[in-house]
Design an enzyme around this catalytic site. Structure first.
Site, mmCIF file in Angstrom:
data_model
loop_
_atom_site.group_PDB
_atom_site.id
_atom_site.type_symbol
_atom_site.label_atom_id
_atom_site.label_comp_id
_atom_site.label_asym_id
_atom_site.label_seq_id
_atom_site.Cartn_x
_atom_site.Cartn_y
_atom_site.Cartn_z
ATOM 1 N NE ARG A 52 -2.464 -0.386 3.294
ATOM 2 C CZ ARG A 52 -3.048 -0.812 4.396
ATOM 3 N NH1 ARG A 52 -4.339 -0.782 4.491
ATOM 4 N NH2 ARG A 52 -2.351 -1.270 5.434
ATOM 5 C CE LYS A 153 -1.887 -18.224 11.466
ATOM 6 N NZ LYS A 153 -0.905 -17.407 12.143
ATOM 7 C CG HIS A 183 5.165 -20.819 9.979
ATOM 8 N ND1 HIS A 183 4.169 -20.140 10.609
ATOM 9 C CD2 HIS A 183 6.210 -20.838 10.851
ATOM 10 C CE1 HIS A 183 4.587 -19.750 11.798
ATOM 11 N NE2 HIS A 183 5.818 -20.165 11.980
ATOM 12 C CE LYS A 187 7.905 -23.245 13.626
ATOM 13 N NZ LYS A 187 8.915 -22.223 13.839
ATOM 14 C CD GLU A 221 4.824 -16.116 19.416
ATOM 15 O OE1 GLU A 221 5.526 -15.676 18.501
ATOM 16 O OE2 GLU A 221 3.586 -16.002 19.444
ATOM 17 C CG ASP A 240 -1.820 -15.401 15.501
ATOM 18 O OD1 ASP A 240 -1.754 -15.248 14.270
ATOM 19 O OD2 ASP A 240 -0.840 -15.257 16.265
ATOM 20 C CG HIS A 245 1.003 -22.370 14.209
ATOM 21 N ND1 HIS A 245 0.958 -22.532 12.845
ATOM 22 C CD2 HIS A 245 1.289 -21.057 14.399
ATOM 23 C CE1 HIS A 245 1.220 -21.375 12.255
ATOM 24 N NE2 HIS A 245 1.415 -20.465 13.180
ATOM 25 C CE LYS A 345 1.464 -12.791 19.000
ATOM 26 N NZ LYS A 345 2.571 -13.537 18.380
ATOM 27 C CE LYS A 350 11.036 -18.228 18.864
ATOM 28 N NZ LYS A 350 9.640 -18.163 18.505
HETATM 29 C C1 BG6 Z 1 2.432 -16.963 13.277
HETATM 30 C C2 BG6 Z 1 1.566 -16.112 14.145
HETATM 31 O O1 BG6 Z 1 1.656 -17.853 12.523
HETATM 32 O O2 BG6 Z 1 3.333 -17.712 14.089
HETATM 33 C C3 BG6 Z 1 2.420 -15.191 15.011
HETATM 34 O O3 BG6 Z 1 0.700 -15.339 13.333
HETATM 35 C C4 BG6 Z 1 3.446 -15.973 15.777
HETATM 36 O O4 BG6 Z 1 1.603 -14.435 15.891
HETATM 37 C C5 BG6 Z 1 4.212 -16.911 14.854
HETATM 38 O O5 BG6 Z 1 4.333 -15.061 16.391
HETATM 39 C C6 BG6 Z 1 5.110 -17.820 15.640
HETATM 40 O O6 BG6 Z 1 5.887 -18.568 14.743
HETATM 41 P P1 BG6 Z 1 7.274 -19.178 15.174
HETATM 42 O O7 BG6 Z 1 7.748 -19.871 13.967
HETATM 43 O O8 BG6 Z 1 8.135 -18.018 15.601
HETATM 44 O O9 BG6 Z 1 6.978 -20.084 16.327
#
Ligand code: BG6
Length: 494
Positions: A52, A153, A183, A187, A221, A240, A245, A345, A350
């Site tokens: 944008r 997602k 994603h 991994k 996280e 999210d 995940h 979060k 982490k």
């Molecule tokens: C994403 C979420 O799909 O995964 C994020 O939208 C999150 O909010 C992230 O921080 C975490 O991914 P990873 O690979 O760092 O565990």
């Protein structure tokens, strides 16, 4: 997960919608750069970045270089980068404006060196529909069957919107063209779950309700909402992270061995798990799901604002940044074993950890010895940041008494200087090579929504209160109410 030898990457145009956003800067651009460095990008491939922001090509290049440098660290190489940057061009415009698609079409037609195009939607889920329709209006999805579309997602916001989105996609694209990303499936440590379970005769016979007391899946996280309040405030942690995940991790822990290591065979088994998850009745949601939001606190000694003070978040927001839930998989293997899932979060560390706690041994033998109160065995699969597997056993301490200690069998996933691959490198290459094995089938998405939908519905109605926790903690102690037994507790450390 493994897969027959994929075809070599074909030359293509790679179009990134939302190229100036966070996901693109943190993941997509660095992953493409690493593929370039590894010689995996096809010679004729061009990347068109859409955003944008009214940027010039120079502005875009500054952003590109900064993003790549930041994430690549000492893997940054100026020569590789120059070659990489040559592939890019930038188009500014509004996703809802047909003009942007006309300009895109012109760009694509001007470069006839390759024809197939990947459209990568790295944008808010609420914009997916508009982009898909505009692509069709501009004829950019034709000839049908040739191009690929990648949808990040969460796929939809609930079961109904996911079905609508799927119908819309299928109006303009064939299923073989659709790549639904989670994603976590890219991994390596997640893929290793299948190997750990099914390549080790030692493990698999114990992997059931006869030996396992409960399973915990935690994705913690330290990061906050970063610059994504716009999306996150509408989404919250349940949509999210948990719906995709964490439920994917659950399916890999719980599934039966597939008849073959083929994408569809694996997906069939994962869907069976999702279908076996006991639906949560409306009146039981309090006992099965918990949400909270971070308040002001400290991460690694530095003070950080609460969620409601983050830029772009309303001071009355009740979006959850922490969610914990308990599920039961009602099948022969798992009946009665709770699966506790938790993500948040701004937590203390982490840590992505699958922790399997085994049952107590039959106790008669050890009655009235220190062993009577011993902690049962754990199997710990750490996905990140440490990539490792641990088995905790007990052993007698040398000496006269019957004292014991915990001994650990530790195994790192990587040995020596073995290279770490980011999930997006694997996934982007798969998209270019047309390999859909690590992408979601719609029935997986749909069943996952069915699992979380009752929770979502109730939380949407109850908007007057949300628990809070200080940033830098492990979440509110009230989340412990989900445990079935007093002796169960969250495992926060490896
Ligand atoms: C994403 C979420 O799909 O995964 C994020 O939208 C999150 O909010 C992230 O921080 C975490 O991914 P990873 O690979 O760092 O565990």
């Amino acid at each position: 997960m493994t897969l027959p030898q994929p075809p070599k990457a074909l030359p293509c145009h790679f179009v990134i919608f939302g190229a100036t956003g966070d996901l693109s800067a943190l993941k997509l651009l660095p992953a493409l750069y690493h593929l370039e460095a590894g010689g995996r990008l096809p010679g004729g491939m061009s990347v068109i970045a859409l955003g944008r922001r009214p940027w010039s090509e120079d502005d875009w290049r500054r952003h590109l270089e900064a993003s790549v440098r930041k994430q690549a660290g000492d893997r940054f190489n100026a020569r590789t980068y120059r070659r990489f940057a040559e592939r890019f061009s930038y188009l500014a415009g509004d996703l809802h404006d047909p003009e942007l698609y006309r300009a895109l079409s012109e760009k694509l037609c001007a470069d006839q060196s390759c024809v197939d195009t990947v459209f990568y939607l790295s944008i808010k889920p609420s914009d997916f529909g508009a982009v898909i329709k505009q692509l069709d209006l501009a004829g950019l999805n034709r000839p049908r069957g040739l191009h690929r579309i990648v949808v990040e997602k969460p796929f939809g916001e609930d079961i109904e919107s996911a079905r609508l989105l799927n119908r819309l996609l299928h109006e303009f694209f064939d299923e073989e063209q659709v790549y639904r990303i989670d994603h976590y499936l890219g991994k390596e440590t997640v893929q290793n779950l299948v190997v750990f379970r099914f390549a080790n005769t030692l493990i698999e016979p114990l992997w059931n309700r006869n030996y396992i007391d409960h399973v915990q899946i935690s994705v913690a996280e330290q990061a906050g909402v970063s610059g994504r309040a716009d999306y996150y405030d509408q989404s919250g942690a349940l949509r999210d992270m948990l719906q995709n995940h964490l439920l994917q991790l659950l399916t890999l822990v719980a599934m039966e061995p597939p008849p073959a290591l083929e994408a569809d065979a694996l997906r069939d088994e994962k869907v069976k798990v999702l279908r076996s998850i006991r639906p949560i009745a409306e009146q039981s949601i309090h006992a099965h799901a918990f949400r909270a939001q971070y308040g002001q606190g400290a991460i690694e000694g530095a003070s950080v604002p609460g969620y409601q003070e983050e830029p772009g978040v309303s001071s009355h927001s009740i979006a959850e940044t922490f969610v914990a839930a308990k599920f039961y998989v009602d099948n022969w293997r798992w009946r009665g074993v709770p699966f506790y899932l938790r993500t948040g979060k701004r937590l203390a560390q982490k840590l992505s950890l699958i922790a399997i706690r085994f049952r107590h041994p039959p106790q008669q033998l050890f009655r009235e010895t220190p062993l009577e109160f011993i902690e049962p065995n754990w199997v710990l699969l750490s996905l990140q940041p440490s990539e490792s597997m641990h088995i905790e056993l007990h052993s007698k301490q040398p000496g006269l008494g019957m004292d014991t200690r915990t001994v650990r069998l530790n195994a790192s996933y990587r040995q020596g200087r073995e290279k770490t691959l980011d999930a997006y490198e694997t996934l982007l290459l798969d998209i270019m090579e047309g390999d859909r094995s690590l992408f979601l089938r719609f029935d997986e998405v749909e069943w996952a929504w069915r699992v979380v939908d009752p929770i979502l519905r109730q939380w949407t109605r109850q908007r007057d209160f949300i628990h809070t926790y200080p940033a830098g903690s492990w979440g509110p102690p009230e989340a412990d109410r989900l445990f079935d037994k007093l002796e169960q507790a969250w495992r926060n450390q490896l």
